[in-house]
Design a protein around this motif. Structure first.
Motif, mmCIF file in Angstrom:
data_model
loop_
_atom_site.group_PDB
_atom_site.id
_atom_site.type_symbol
_atom_site.label_atom_id
_atom_site.label_comp_id
_atom_site.label_asym_id
_atom_site.label_seq_id
_atom_site.Cartn_x
_atom_site.Cartn_y
_atom_site.Cartn_z
ATOM 1 N N SER A 41 0.856 -1.202 0.000
ATOM 2 C CA SER A 41 0.000 0.000 0.000
ATOM 3 C C SER A 41 0.882 1.239 0.000
ATOM 4 C CB SER A 41 -0.841 0.053 1.273
ATOM 5 O OG SER A 41 -1.816 -0.931 1.280
ATOM 6 N N THR A 47 -2.461 8.220 1.006
ATOM 7 C CA THR A 47 -3.674 8.294 0.168
ATOM 8 C C THR A 47 -4.601 9.409 0.659
ATOM 9 O OG1 THR A 47 -3.445 5.932 -0.201
ATOM 10 C CG2 THR A 47 -5.537 6.916 -0.850
ATOM 11 N N GLU A 75 1.162 4.334 -4.188
ATOM 12 C CA GLU A 75 1.676 2.957 -4.197
ATOM 13 C C GLU A 75 2.947 2.856 -5.040
ATOM 14 O OE1 GLU A 75 -1.445 3.535 -3.555
ATOM 15 O OE2 GLU A 75 -1.930 2.055 -2.017
ATOM 16 N N ARG A 151 -11.059 2.462 -1.682
ATOM 17 C CA ARG A 151 -10.235 2.534 -0.463
ATOM 18 C C ARG A 151 -10.079 1.156 0.180
ATOM 19 N NH1 ARG A 151 -8.986 7.389 1.689
ATOM 20 N NH2 ARG A 151 -7.232 6.124 2.377
ATOM 21 N N GLY A 152 -8.864 0.881 0.610
ATOM 22 C CA GLY A 152 -8.581 -0.417 1.236
ATOM 23 C C GLY A 152 -8.371 -1.537 0.229
ATOM 24 N N SER A 154 -5.988 -2.624 -1.596
ATOM 25 C CA SER A 154 -4.751 -3.413 -1.748
ATOM 26 C C SER A 154 -4.947 -4.851 -1.275
ATOM 27 C CB SER A 154 -3.612 -2.787 -0.948
ATOM 28 O OG SER A 154 -3.335 -1.509 -1.448
HETATM 29 N N1 ASP Z 1 -3.679 3.158 -0.270
HETATM 30 C C1 ASP Z 1 -5.055 2.794 -0.495
HETATM 31 C C2 ASP Z 1 -5.922 3.312 0.624
HETATM 32 O O1 ASP Z 1 -5.424 3.936 1.556
HETATM 33 C C3 ASP Z 1 -5.264 1.333 -0.715
HETATM 34 C C4 ASP Z 1 -4.943 0.475 0.476
HETATM 35 O O2 ASP Z 1 -4.135 0.876 1.319
HETATM 36 O O3 ASP Z 1 -5.477 -0.620 0.563
HETATM 37 O O4 ASP Z 1 -7.104 3.117 0.602
#
Ligand code: ASP
Ligand code: ADP
Ligand code: MG
Length: 426
Positions: A41, A47, A75, A151-152, A154
């Motif tokens: 990430s 982000t 990333e 979001r999230g 990864s």
């Molecule tokens: N960097 C991205 C986020 O903060 C993806 C991740 O971390 O999963 O949402």
């Protein structure tokens, strides 16, 4: 020798020291004779910071394509730095963008879905005996534009890569020692869960436990990818997510399901109510259809029973607070045509969900759940259930207290406090 996918979240690569520590773990796994593909990430809260920059440049909704260009840069930084740190420890490593790693998606910027995963270059890198690093949460659309998975996301990249490589396990490294019976930031006495079924994990992720991206869990279930959620800050064994595929003898399926596996909570929800809808076939379909047509997903829906003299009913539904204005506008557009009285909106709504495969066979759970809420002075506004989950809507203000009360009522408290190693919980 095994093939492992190791995913490191933002808090695990927050600064130079953290990146070096992660590199060391990867190098140790590699030197033990395993093939390692890594998903990373963006560093720390990068982000969020990029999002803030975009809002500072232009307060209105930004062009989605450019937003994805911006966010994928996060990333790209961490993957290159991690490759350098691994090389510094004497192991060859090569980083790849989502596109280079064969992550093809549809073109819905900001919430793209994976269409195919063809990690040829990752496989070639592993064959050469090097470590492959893939940028999380990104892909490329059919029009060759860069996309993000939400979001999230990864976690989803990691599980998709593990499925495409037929990896033995996908390890999700984060800032806590696994999946706990509740978010340890809210419930310090939460207990670490050693094993949990993928179905229970789906319910937890779908109802606010942000430790895993929901789509990653769906992907793991579909492709039977065993997940091991653990901390990058300790060597402690984490939580195994069981996907119905035999694992090593050390990770056997539990003999019997525990009554409650965990409590998930969600805040920042809103509630829309259409008041006085004429009670006839098709009314509910029209309301939810209008909301769906503006791209808003509804969570819980309740329609009250009309009284015989009024022949009207109210329909209420919950949704993410950020979608509130769009949903209200969509329902208001129907008001004249359908002839209902009003549209009401409440923000700052919270939700608590009790999840456990044992719920199926224990009729007393709802009674204990609602009793614990009553004792904490928390009013229940809506209720919904699945076979292995009970959720209630409450106000946001008393949410944390309510989660702690319910946690104690089901004897889930551990003796020692759960460790949160890093991260800001954003
Ligand atoms: N960097 C991205 C986020 O903060 C993806 C991740 O971390 O999963 O949402
Ligand atoms: P990463 O940056 O590694 O992807 P996230 O911040 O997305 O990490 O997820 C880890 C966080 O999830 C933890 O710090 C914790 O606050 C939160 N969390 C929510 N529910 C749970 C739970 N049931 N068990 C463990 N952590 C949870
Ligand atoms: Mg995450």
């Amino acid at each position: 020798m095994a093939l492992l996918v190791q995913k490191f979240g933002g808090s695990s690569v927050a600064d130079v020291a953290a990146i070096r520590r992660v590199a060391q773990r990867i190098v140790e796994t590699h030197r033990a004779g395993h093939d390692v593909a890594v998903v990373v990430s963006a560093m720390g809260d990068t982000t969020d910071e990029l999002l803030e920059l975009a809002i500072a440049i232009s307060p209105g909704p930004p062009p989605e394509r450019e937003m994805d260009m911006l966010l994928t840069a996060g990333e790209r930084i961490s993957m290159a730095l991690l490759a350098m740190a691994i090389a510094d420890q004497g192991v060859r490593a090569r980083s790849f963008t989502g596109e280079q790693a064969g992550m093809r998606t549809d073109s819905s910027h900001g919430r793209a879905r994976l269409l195919s995963v063809t990690p040829d270059r990752v496989q070639a890198t592993l064959r050469e005996g090097a470590v492959a690093i893939v940028a999380g949460f990104q892909g490329v659309s059919e029009d060759d534009d860069v996309t993000t998975l939400g979001r999230g996301g990864s976690d989803t990249t990691a599980v998709a890569l593990a499925a495409a490589l037929d990896a033995d396990v996908c390890e999700i490294y984060t800032d806590v020692d696994g999946l706990y019976t509740a978010d340890p930031r809210i419930v310090p006495s939460a207990s670490r869960v050693t094993r949990i079924t993928v179905e229970e994990t789906l319910e937890m992720a779908a109802h606010g436990a942000k430790i895993l991206h929901l789509r990653a869990v769906e992907y793991a279930r579909r492709f039977k990818v065993p997940l091991h959620v653990r901390s990058s800050f300790s060597d402690q064994e984490g939580t195994w997510i069981l996907v119905g595929r035999p694992l090593t003898a050390a990770v056997e399926d539990p003999m019997e399901d525990p009554l409650i596996s965990g409590i998930a909570h969600e805040k920042s929800l809103g509630k829309v109510t259409a008041v006085g809808i004429p009670d006839r076939p098709g009314a509910a379909a029209k309301v939810v259809g209008a909301v769906a047509s503006v791209g808003v997903s509804i969570d819980m829906i309740v329609q009250n029973v009309s009284t015989s003299h009024s022949a009207t009913s109210d329909i209420s539904f919950t949704l993410p607070e950020s979608d509130g204005a769009r949903a209200v506008a969509a329902v208001r557009d129907l008001q004249h045509e359908m002839g209902f009285a009003d549209v009401l909106y409440t923000s700052h709504i919270g939700k608590i969900s009790l999840v456990g495969a044992g719920l199926r066979s224990n009729p007393d759970v709802a009674h204990r759940f609602f009793g614990a809420l009553a004792q904490a002075g928390v009013n229940i506004e809506m209720i919904s259930t699945s076979e292995i989950r009970i959720s209630v809507i409450t106000d946001q203000e008393h949410l944390a207290d309510a989660v702690r009360s319910v946690h104690t009522a089901f004897n889930l408290d551990a003796d020692a406090e759960a460790v949160v190693y890093g991260g800001t919980g954003r």
